[in-house]
Motif scaffolding. Structure first.
Motif, PDB file in Angstrom:
ATOM      1  N   ARG A 150       0.824  -1.209   0.000  1.00 37.54           N
ATOM      2  CA  ARG A 150       0.000   0.000   0.000  1.00 37.54           C
ATOM      3  C   ARG A 150       0.865   1.269   0.000  1.00 37.54           C
ATOM      4  N   LEU A 151       1.944   1.219   0.754  1.00 35.00           N
ATOM      5  CA  LEU A 151       2.854   2.377   0.791  1.00 35.00           C
ATOM      6  C   LEU A 151       3.413   2.647  -0.608  1.00 35.00           C
ATOM      7  N   PHE A 152       3.835   1.567  -1.250  1.00 36.63           N
ATOM      8  CA  PHE A 152       4.393   1.669  -2.603  1.00 36.63           C
ATOM      9  C   PHE A 152       3.340   2.224  -3.572  1.00 36.63           C
ATOM     10  N   ALA A 153       2.135   1.664  -3.480  1.00 34.50           N
ATOM     11  CA  ALA A 153       1.050   2.096  -4.367  1.00 34.50           C
ATOM     12  C   ALA A 153       0.710   3.563  -4.132  1.00 34.50           C
ATOM     13  N   ALA A 154       0.650   3.964  -2.855  1.00 32.31           N
ATOM     14  CA  ALA A 154       0.258   5.345  -2.532  1.00 32.31           C
ATOM     15  C   ALA A 154       1.208   6.349  -3.169  1.00 32.31           C
ATOM     16  N   SER A 198       1.669  10.313  -2.990  1.00 33.66           N
ATOM     17  CA  SER A 198       2.094  10.388  -1.589  1.00 33.66           C
ATOM     18  C   SER A 198       3.617  10.466  -1.492  1.00 33.66           C
ATOM     19  N   ASP A 199       4.102  11.266  -0.555  1.00 30.00           N
ATOM     20  CA  ASP A 199       5.558  11.358  -0.361  1.00 30.00           C
ATOM     21  C   ASP A 199       6.035  10.504   0.810  1.00 30.00           C
ATOM     22  N   GLN A 200       5.156   9.681   1.361  1.00 28.82           N
ATOM     23  CA  GLN A 200       5.506   8.900   2.550  1.00 28.82           C
ATOM     24  C   GLN A 200       6.465   7.756   2.218  1.00 28.82           C
ATOM     25  N   ARG A 201       7.354   7.501   3.175  1.00 32.04           N
ATOM     26  CA  ARG A 201       8.332   6.410   3.056  1.00 32.04           C
ATOM     27  C   ARG A 201       8.805   6.055   4.467  1.00 32.04           C
ATOM     28  N   VAL A 202       9.502   4.949   4.600  1.00 33.29           N
ATOM     29  CA  VAL A 202       9.976   4.485   5.919  1.00 33.29           C
ATOM     30  C   VAL A 202      11.474   4.231   5.820  1.00 33.29           C
ATOM     31  N   LEU A 203      12.184   4.557   6.888  1.00 31.31           N
ATOM     32  CA  LEU A 203      13.605   4.208   6.941  1.00 31.31           C
ATOM     33  C   LEU A 203      13.891   3.492   8.259  1.00 31.31           C
ATOM     34  N   LEU A 204      14.240   2.214   8.135  1.00 27.66           N
ATOM     35  CA  LEU A 204      14.651   1.405   9.289  1.00 27.66           C
ATOM     36  C   LEU A 204      16.165   1.496   9.426  1.00 27.66           C
ATOM     37  N   VAL A 205      16.619   1.960  10.588  1.00 30.24           N
ATOM     38  CA  VAL A 205      18.058   2.073  10.860  1.00 30.24           C
ATOM     39  C   VAL A 205      18.422   1.010  11.890  1.00 30.24           C
ATOM     40  N   LEU A 206      19.366   0.156  11.538  1.00 29.25           N
ATOM     41  CA  LEU A 206      19.786  -0.935  12.438  1.00 29.25           C
ATOM     42  C   LEU A 206      21.215  -0.699  12.917  1.00 29.25           C
ATOM     43  N   GLU A 216      13.389   6.509  -1.594  1.00 31.85           N
ATOM     44  CA  GLU A 216      12.433   7.305  -2.365  1.00 31.85           C
ATOM     45  C   GLU A 216      11.039   7.170  -1.752  1.00 31.85           C
ATOM     46  N   ALA A 217      10.149   8.070  -2.148  1.00 31.60           N
ATOM     47  CA  ALA A 217       8.744   7.956  -1.743  1.00 31.60           C
ATOM     48  C   ALA A 217       8.229   6.561  -2.089  1.00 31.60           C
ATOM     49  N   GLY A 218       7.483   5.962  -1.171  1.00 35.33           N
ATOM     50  CA  GLY A 218       6.889   4.650  -1.412  1.00 35.33           C
ATOM     51  C   GLY A 218       7.745   3.480  -0.987  1.00 35.33           C
ATOM     52  N   MET A 219       8.995   3.750  -0.639  1.00 39.10           N
ATOM     53  CA  MET A 219       9.923   2.654  -0.340  1.00 39.10           C
ATOM     54  C   MET A 219      10.111   2.471   1.170  1.00 39.10           C
ATOM     55  N   VAL A 220      10.464   1.254   1.532  1.00 39.78           N
ATOM     56  CA  VAL A 220      10.972   0.979   2.875  1.00 39.78           C
ATOM     57  C   VAL A 220      12.493   0.868   2.737  1.00 39.78           C
ATOM     58  N   GLY A 221      13.188   1.863   3.244  1.00 38.95           N
ATOM     59  CA  GLY A 221      14.648   1.822   3.248  1.00 38.95           C
ATOM     60  C   GLY A 221      15.135   1.087   4.479  1.00 38.95           C
ATOM     61  N   VAL A 222      16.244   0.391   4.336  1.00 36.20           N
ATOM     62  CA  VAL A 222      16.833  -0.330   5.471  1.00 36.20           C
ATOM     63  C   VAL A 222      18.328  -0.056   5.488  1.00 36.20           C
ATOM     64  N   PHE A 223      18.814   0.507   6.572  1.00 34.96           N
ATOM     65  CA  PHE A 223      20.249   0.732   6.744  1.00 34.96           C
ATOM     66  C   PHE A 223      20.801  -0.303   7.717  1.00 34.96           C
ATOM     67  N   ASP A 224      21.662  -1.170   7.220  1.00 43.29           N
ATOM     68  CA  ASP A 224      22.394  -2.119   8.053  1.00 43.29           C
ATOM     69  C   ASP A 224      23.716  -1.422   8.400  1.00 43.29           C
ATOM     70  N   ARG A 225      23.783  -0.865   9.599  1.00 42.11           N
ATOM     71  CA  ARG A 225      24.738   0.181   9.991  1.00 42.11           C
ATOM     72  C   ARG A 225      24.361   1.462   9.239  1.00 42.11           C
ATOM     73  N   SER A 226      24.942   2.574   9.650  1.00 46.91           N
ATOM     74  CA  SER A 226      24.420   3.844   9.158  1.00 46.91           C
ATOM     75  C   SER A 226      25.357   4.988   9.514  1.00 46.91           C
ATOM     76  N   HIS A 227      24.823   6.213   9.445  1.00 49.53           N
ATOM     77  CA  HIS A 227      25.540   7.405   9.888  1.00 49.53           C
ATOM     78  C   HIS A 227      25.893   7.335  11.373  1.00 49.53           C
ATOM     79  N   TYR A 228      25.268   6.442  12.106  1.00 52.23           N
ATOM     80  CA  TYR A 228      25.588   6.338  13.539  1.00 52.23           C
ATOM     81  C   TYR A 228      26.950   5.703  13.791  1.00 52.23           C
TER      82      TYR A 228
END
Lengths: 289, 289
Positions: free
Chosen positions: B63-67, B72-80, B131-143
């Motif tokens: 649904r997020l992708f479709a929206a 829609s500009d919504q997206r998710v970023l999971l930082v691990l 990008e909008a619509g995507m679930v981003g996943v960072f395995d390690r990150s800026h942290y």
């Protein structure tokens, strides 16, 4: 080369690398999109087959990834081309999606940007080829530049000829670098496409997958079939053959692509790399830490 | 905000967004890595829970992708983030891996290249935000730039302070652009890490996952815990909080992260976009084609 079904450890004989290969003299219009070559099971059998082979594909992919840490340059590139609605997305979610995302590099190629158009057609492709250890997946690819471009006359015959040759050179170079190419055309009938477009139109949760351009492109059906035929003749090489997969039955297309990936990985035969450290020494040191 | 287990449609109460949030006064050393906060089931229950919630996560992600196709500009970023062996890879394969690869952008950040080092630490991060619509996943990150850099003194206190502030500004900008951040620290005990390193060393198929550097970094355990504590204090904001997930039990960490993603997507509440064409007209046209 051929294995019996007992050797494969599955219920049905399936060797898409042989049966679906587009070799010399191949005629696209002789392929029945309803057929299930090499497989005598039904839909429910196919679904079970897919599930049962998941673990094998996942294991091989992990070994490929691991082998690259030990210095192997081997990698796989799955190229997917098809008419709209033929099921590329289903292959990605149901076959590619069973592998660990850490070992997969998926790229869906859309209409090129202005920047991409300012470069040779392979410029944007080169940036997405898989690293050693990865399974790359192209949802559409450099072949769009000899398909939609031929159909709409965006490139003339001389330019198209240049592109076929450039593609073969490009793919030869990828293979020299350790890439095993798995080139797949999903083949549906024009009636099946109609049914699938109508199914999208009748389901509000699928409207986002439809654009009026889908209907416009459908009007060029025969031109696309001709462009695919020429593409197969020009670029289905001995080292990087195309496989044309009857795809009216989605479940069949999925097990066929899954098997092509498994066979490609088995030919590579990736091995767990040997430790580059003294294992007993490290066990003692970690135990004491 | 809290829902009963009946409302969630699952067997056990689990609200990691509340129970695992690192709020004001949070102390990392008060978290028991063996615990399973908010969940009174056992391993087998957890595995069933994970399977049962797969479909919900997958549906929300589609649904997020479709929206996004509807604007829609919504997206998710999971930082691990986590100590070595804490289970980031398992989260990626068992939680992220159940979503359609077409809607997921995974990036594993390794030690920076020379080119990346020549830029500000956020330069390479910015290129990988979803990008909008995507679930981003960072395995390690800026942290990593306030964790390993603090532990080894690669940045002084003034530079680290600059980075905490830069991170908060950067994440605020991502949120203004429609990103929901899900920041997760997987928290294991030092003894558990020892067991997991030894398990890798005792299995030749896992040797490729081990380097002698893992043992060297383990020697800085307390310094890392301190660096995590400061990171949590400086960057667990009201809008982009950290969640510290006890991770000695892998099955628990997986259902907790899965639930955080589901909750984030439910807060967004992505809707199937309306057709931007006349549906009946298109049905008639496709039928006649």
């Amino acid at each position: 080369m051929m294995k019996t079904k007992q050797q494969r450890g599955v219920d049905f004989y399936l060797d898409p690398g042989e049966t679906l290969r587009a070799g010399p003299g191949f005629r696209l219009d002789a392929v029945d999109p309803e057929s299930t070559p090499g497989y005598d099971g039904r839909k429910a059998d196919g679904a079970r087959h897919l599930d049962r082979q998941d673990a094998r594909l996942d294991d091989l992919q992990e070994r490929l990834f691991a082998a690259s840490k030990g210095g192997s340059d081997q990698r796989v590139l799955l190229v997917l081309q098809a008419m709209d609605t033929a099921g590329k997305g289903g292959i990605v979610s149901h076959v590619v999606g069973t592998m660990d995302p850490q070992g997969v590099h998926l790229k869906a190629f859309k209409a090129p940007t202005d920047q991409e158009k300012a470069h040779d057609f392979l410029w944007r492709i080169e940036k997405e080829v898989p690293e050693a250890g990865m399974v790359g997946v192209f949802d559409r690819s450099h072949y769009e530049d000899v398909l939609i471009h031929r159909v709409h006359g965006w490139a003339d015959e001389a330019e198209l000829e240049r592109r076929y040759a450039a593609i073969n050179d490009f793919e030869s170079r990828l293979m020299e670098q350790g890439t095993t190419l798995v080139k797949v055309m999903l083949h549906i009938s024009k009636d099946e496409q109609k049914d699938r477009l109508l199914a999208r139109l009748h389901d509000p949760a699928k409207h986002w997958k439809y654009t009026t351009n889908d209907l416009a492109e459908r009007g060029f059906w025969d031109d696309y079939q001709a462009a695919f035929q020429i593409m197969l003749e020009k670029t289905s090489t001995a080292a990087a053959p195309w496989h044309v997969i009857p795809a009216n039955r989605k479940w069949y297309a999925r097990i066929a692509v899954q098997q092509l990936l498994i066979d490609a990985l088995e030919r590579i035969g990736p091995q767990w790399p040997a430790a580059d450290f003294d294992v007993d020494e490290q066990i003692a040191a970690v135990s004491a830490s």
